[in-house]
Write a protein that holds these residues in place. Structure first.
Motif, PDB file in Angstrom:
ATOM      1  N   GLY A 175       0.832  -1.187   0.000  1.00 24.97           N
ATOM      2  CA  GLY A 175       0.000   0.000   0.000  1.00 24.97           C
ATOM      3  C   GLY A 175       0.871   1.243   0.000  1.00 24.97           C
ATOM      4  N   CYS A 176       0.494   2.247   0.752  1.00 22.90           N
ATOM      5  CA  CYS A 176       1.284   3.473   0.844  1.00 22.90           C
ATOM      6  C   CYS A 176       2.329   3.389   1.948  1.00 22.90           C
ATOM      7  CB  CYS A 176       0.363   4.665   1.102  1.00 22.90           C
ATOM      8  SG  CYS A 176      -0.650   5.124  -0.309  1.00 22.90           S
ATOM      9  N   THR A 177       2.555   2.215   2.504  1.00 23.08           N
ATOM     10  CA  THR A 177       3.409   2.129   3.687  1.00 23.08           C
ATOM     11  C   THR A 177       4.801   1.578   3.410  1.00 23.08           C
ATOM     12  OG1 THR A 177       2.480  -0.050   4.187  1.00 23.08           O
ATOM     13  CG2 THR A 177       1.440   1.856   5.218  1.00 23.08           C
ATOM     14  N   ALA A 178       5.176   1.362   2.164  1.00 26.01           N
ATOM     15  CA  ALA A 178       6.520   0.873   1.861  1.00 26.01           C
ATOM     16  C   ALA A 178       6.870   1.210   0.419  1.00 26.01           C
ATOM     17  CB  ALA A 178       6.614  -0.635   2.083  1.00 26.01           C
ATOM     18  N   PRO A 179       8.158   1.379   0.130  1.00 24.33           N
ATOM     19  CA  PRO A 179       8.586   1.657  -1.252  1.00 24.33           C
ATOM     20  C   PRO A 179       8.589   0.384  -2.098  1.00 24.33           C
ATOM     21  CG  PRO A 179      10.156   2.524   0.368  1.00 24.33           C
ATOM     22  CD  PRO A 179       9.276   1.546   1.080  1.00 24.33           C
ATOM     23  N   ILE A 180       7.465   0.096  -2.718  1.00 19.65           N
ATOM     24  CA  ILE A 180       7.285  -1.123  -3.508  1.00 19.65           C
ATOM     25  C   ILE A 180       6.906  -0.762  -4.935  1.00 19.65           C
ATOM     26  CG2 ILE A 180       5.861  -3.195  -3.805  1.00 19.65           C
ATOM     27  CD1 ILE A 180       5.545  -3.208  -0.725  1.00 19.65           C
ATOM     28  N   GLY A 181       7.603  -1.354  -5.898  1.00 16.17           N
ATOM     29  CA  GLY A 181       7.261  -1.172  -7.303  1.00 16.17           C
ATOM     30  C   GLY A 181       7.002  -2.514  -7.949  1.00 16.17           C
ATOM     31  N   ALA A 182       6.148  -2.536  -8.970  1.00 14.12           N
ATOM     32  CA  ALA A 182       5.856  -3.786  -9.670  1.00 14.12           C
ATOM     33  C   ALA A 182       5.312  -3.485 -11.050  1.00 14.12           C
ATOM     34  CB  ALA A 182       4.841  -4.628  -8.889  1.00 14.12           C
ATOM     35  N   LEU A 183       5.781  -4.239 -12.027  1.00 16.75           N
ATOM     36  CA  LEU A 183       5.285  -4.069 -13.393  1.00 16.75           C
ATOM     37  C   LEU A 183       5.244  -5.418 -14.100  1.00 16.75           C
ATOM     38  CD1 LEU A 183       4.390  -2.259 -15.741  1.00 16.75           C
ATOM     39  CD2 LEU A 183       6.811  -2.006 -16.357  1.00 16.75           C
ATOM     40  N   ALA A 184       4.060  -5.797 -14.565  1.00 11.08           N
ATOM     41  CA  ALA A 184       3.870  -7.001 -15.372  1.00 11.08           C
ATOM     42  C   ALA A 184       3.462  -6.572 -16.778  1.00 11.08           C
ATOM     43  CB  ALA A 184       2.794  -7.897 -14.757  1.00 11.08           C
ATOM     44  N   GLN A 185       4.070  -7.206 -17.777  1.00 12.35           N
ATOM     45  CA  GLN A 185       3.754  -6.889 -19.167  1.00 12.35           C
ATOM     46  C   GLN A 185       3.609  -8.176 -19.964  1.00 12.35           C
ATOM     47  OE1 GLN A 185       7.254  -4.214 -19.555  1.00 12.35           O
ATOM     48  NE2 GLN A 185       5.813  -2.636 -20.207  1.00 12.35           N
ATOM     49  N   LEU A 186       2.659  -8.179 -20.906  1.00 13.20           N
ATOM     50  CA  LEU A 186       2.417  -9.358 -21.732  1.00 13.20           C
ATOM     51  C   LEU A 186       3.187  -9.257 -23.046  1.00 13.20           C
ATOM     52  CD1 LEU A 186      -1.454  -9.855 -21.298  1.00 13.20           C
ATOM     53  CD2 LEU A 186       0.407 -10.900 -19.997  1.00 13.20           C
ATOM     54  N   HIS A 187       3.817 -10.349 -23.415  1.00 15.13           N
ATOM     55  CA  HIS A 187       4.486 -10.469 -24.703  1.00 15.13           C
ATOM     56  C   HIS A 187       4.034 -11.793 -25.319  1.00 15.13           C
ATOM     57  CE1 HIS A 187       7.193  -7.054 -23.922  1.00 15.13           C
ATOM     58  NE2 HIS A 187       7.241  -7.505 -22.679  1.00 15.13           N
ATOM     59  N   GLY A 188       3.008 -11.717 -26.153  1.00 11.16           N
ATOM     60  CA  GLY A 188       2.428 -12.944 -26.698  1.00 11.16           C
ATOM     61  C   GLY A 188       1.798 -13.764 -25.589  1.00 11.16           C
ATOM     62  N   GLU A 189       2.258 -14.993 -25.433  1.00  5.14           N
ATOM     63  CA  GLU A 189       1.726 -15.879 -24.388  1.00  5.14           C
ATOM     64  C   GLU A 189       2.594 -15.855 -23.131  1.00  5.14           C
ATOM     65  OE1 GLU A 189      -1.246 -17.537 -24.642  1.00  5.14           O
ATOM     66  OE2 GLU A 189      -1.372 -16.287 -26.441  1.00  5.14           O
ATOM     67  N   THR A 190       3.481 -14.870 -23.054  1.00  2.00           N
ATOM     68  CA  THR A 190       4.423 -14.780 -21.938  1.00  2.00           C
ATOM     69  C   THR A 190       4.154 -13.534 -21.111  1.00  2.00           C
ATOM     70  OG1 THR A 190       6.128 -15.904 -23.231  1.00  2.00           O
ATOM     71  CG2 THR A 190       6.876 -14.663 -21.333  1.00  2.00           C
ATOM     72  N   LEU A 191       4.328 -13.667 -19.797  1.00  2.00           N
ATOM     73  CA  LEU A 191       4.201 -12.523 -18.894  1.00  2.00           C
ATOM     74  C   LEU A 191       5.580 -12.224 -18.296  1.00  2.00           C
ATOM     75  CD1 LEU A 191       1.365 -11.711 -16.459  1.00  2.00           C
ATOM     76  CD2 LEU A 191       3.691 -11.713 -15.563  1.00  2.00           C
ATOM     77  N   VAL A 192       6.028 -10.983 -18.465  1.00  2.00           N
ATOM     78  CA  VAL A 192       7.323 -10.538 -17.937  1.00  2.00           C
ATOM     79  C   VAL A 192       7.064  -9.658 -16.721  1.00  2.00           C
ATOM     80  CG1 VAL A 192       9.446  -9.257 -18.427  1.00  2.00           C
ATOM     81  CG2 VAL A 192       8.352 -10.615 -20.225  1.00  2.00           C
ATOM     82  N   PHE A 193       7.706  -9.977 -15.607  1.00  4.74           N
ATOM     83  CA  PHE A 193       7.431  -9.284 -14.348  1.00  4.74           C
ATOM     84  C   PHE A 193       8.715  -8.772 -13.706  1.00  4.74           C
ATOM     85  CE2 PHE A 193       7.016  -9.262  -9.699  1.00  4.74           C
ATOM     86  CZ  PHE A 193       5.941  -8.383  -9.557  1.00  4.74           C
ATOM     87  N   LYS A 194       8.635  -7.550 -13.204  1.00  8.04           N
ATOM     88  CA  LYS A 194       9.725  -7.002 -12.396  1.00  8.04           C
ATOM     89  C   LYS A 194       9.121  -6.342 -11.167  1.00  8.04           C
ATOM     90  CE  LYS A 194      14.010  -4.352 -12.604  1.00  8.04           C
ATOM     91  NZ  LYS A 194      14.955  -3.628 -13.490  1.00  8.04           N
ATOM     92  N   GLY A 195       9.599  -6.750  -9.999  1.00 13.70           N
ATOM     93  CA  GLY A 195       9.101  -6.177  -8.752  1.00 13.70           C
ATOM     94  C   GLY A 195      10.249  -5.863  -7.826  1.00 13.70           C
ATOM     95  N   ALA A 196      10.054  -4.883  -6.951  1.00 12.14           N
ATOM     96  CA  ALA A 196      11.149  -4.489  -6.059  1.00 12.14           C
ATOM     97  C   ALA A 196      10.628  -3.911  -4.754  1.00 12.14           C
ATOM     98  CB  ALA A 196      12.051  -3.464  -6.737  1.00 12.14           C
ATOM     99  N   LEU A 197      11.434  -4.095  -3.722  1.00 10.11           N
ATOM    100  CA  LEU A 197      11.223  -3.477  -2.416  1.00 10.11           C
ATOM    101  C   LEU A 197      12.491  -2.706  -2.073  1.00 10.11           C
ATOM    102  CD1 LEU A 197       9.825  -3.119   0.403  1.00 10.11           C
ATOM    103  CD2 LEU A 197      10.929  -5.291   1.059  1.00 10.11           C
ATOM    104  N   PHE A 198      12.342  -1.434  -1.695  1.00 10.21           N
ATOM    105  CA  PHE A 198      13.464  -0.584  -1.335  1.00 10.21           C
ATOM    106  C   PHE A 198      13.365  -0.176   0.130  1.00 10.21           C
ATOM    107  CE2 PHE A 198      13.050  -0.135  -5.846  1.00 10.21           C
ATOM    108  CZ  PHE A 198      14.321   0.138  -6.333  1.00 10.21           C
ATOM    109  N   SER A 199      14.505   0.152   0.722  1.00  9.95           N
ATOM    110  CA  SER A 199      14.490   0.806   2.029  1.00  9.95           C
ATOM    111  C   SER A 199      14.058   2.254   1.836  1.00  9.95           C
ATOM    112  CB  SER A 199      15.877   0.743   2.678  1.00  9.95           C
ATOM    113  OG  SER A 199      16.832   1.400   1.858  1.00  9.95           O
TER     114      SER A 199
END
Length: 308
Positions: free
Chosen positions: A235-259
């Protein structure tokens, strides 16, 4: 079905929120539904002197509309999906996710000479702050709150070098200036660029109407991102990023947690077949939690609790 009921559309009253609600209104009316816009002010709009994480709830921009819906003042509500808690109130459900716009953040600036030296950047987002300081540790970040119009005005009237915005918000209301750079290295907020329409679970009429607006590809991506966020307890309580993207029948995901100050970073970068993506967001979050992210989350919560 005879389309006789007037669907009351709840929305915040900022220019961007009204743009989003009007977009939904136009699409519903094009299908033959009768609608009415009902703007309300949220706590997040009214309390502008405290950072989001100090206001005590992650649904700060959605709670007022939730109450209005449960009190039968409105039938549906339109939100920027990144503002919506991963756990909806009992009786309210996701009814449509609209096609996603630009997912990235941008820096609106007054010249870029400062990037190689000391700088002062404005943002109210812990996620943006942490990632900026991770990349530019010599810089300072100040809090910036308000709707996009007021934040742009504050940038003009202050001595800051720049401020960070979601590209989609500025593009939707034609407020994106010439003096910006794309921050494609910055991992967006989960569901950034997507619009969500919620309805009451018992309201079959509105849910059926909104099903016509749902974009399945966007829904698949934001579901993975929000599942990742939920497992990390963000939620708004931590530095969290996430992005999922579709490429054909594949899902590419990048997620991160920062201090909070950007000195620590836990990242997961994975690709999976869409057919195997059930529970994928949670599995990615578990990787971060078991590699040190759980300790960092406890530290972040403790720091934020003591700073209130």
């Amino acid at each position: 079905m005879i389309l006789t009921k007037t669907i009351r559309i709840g929305t915040r009253d900022s220019e961007l929120a009204l743009w989003q609600a009007t977009t939904v209104q136009s699409q519903l009316e094009a299908l033959g539904y009768k609608t009415e816009l009902i703007p309300v002010k949220s706590t997040g709009d009214l309390v502008l002197d405290k950072p989001l994480y100090e206001l005590g709830i992650t649904g700060i921009f959605t709670k007022t509309l939730d109450v209005a819906m449960l009190n039968d003042t409105v039938d549906i509500a339109v939100h920027s999906m990144k503002d919506v808690p991963t756990q909806l109130p009992q009786g309210i459900v996701e009814a449509a996710v609209l096609p996603r716009a630009n997912v990235y953040d941008i820096l609106v600036h007054k010249g870029l000479d400062f990037l190689a030296d000391e700088g002062l950047i404005a943002t109210g987002s812990l996620r943006r702050r942490a990632q900026w300081l991770h990349k530019y540790p010599k810089h300072k970040v100040v809090d910036l709150r308000g709707n996009v119009n007021s934040r742009m005005q504050k940038l003009k009237s202050n001595t800051w070098n720049g401020a960070i915005f979601a590209a989609a918000g500025l593009e939707r209301i034609d407020l994106k200036p010439d003096n910006f750079i794309n921050l494609d290295w910055m991992i967006p907020a989960p569901a950034q660029g997507a619009m969500l329409v919620v309805a009451k679970q018992e309201d079959a009429y509105c849910r059926e109407a909104l099903a016509n607006l749902n974009d399945e590809n966007t829904q698949q991506c934001v579901q993975v991102e929000r599942e990742f966020l939920r497992r990390l307890e963000g939620g708004c309580t931590a530095p969290i990023g996430a992005l999922a993207q579709l490429h054909g029948e594949t899902l590419v995901f990048k997620g991160a947690l920062f201090s909070l100050e950007g000195t620590q970073k836990f990242v997961v970068d994975k690709t999976i077949a869409i057919s195997d993506s059930k529970g994928f967001g949670a599995r990615c979050a578990d990787e971060i939690l078991t590699s040190g992210g759980a300790d960092l989350m406890r530290s972040i919560k403790k720091t934020l609790a003591t700073s209130k």
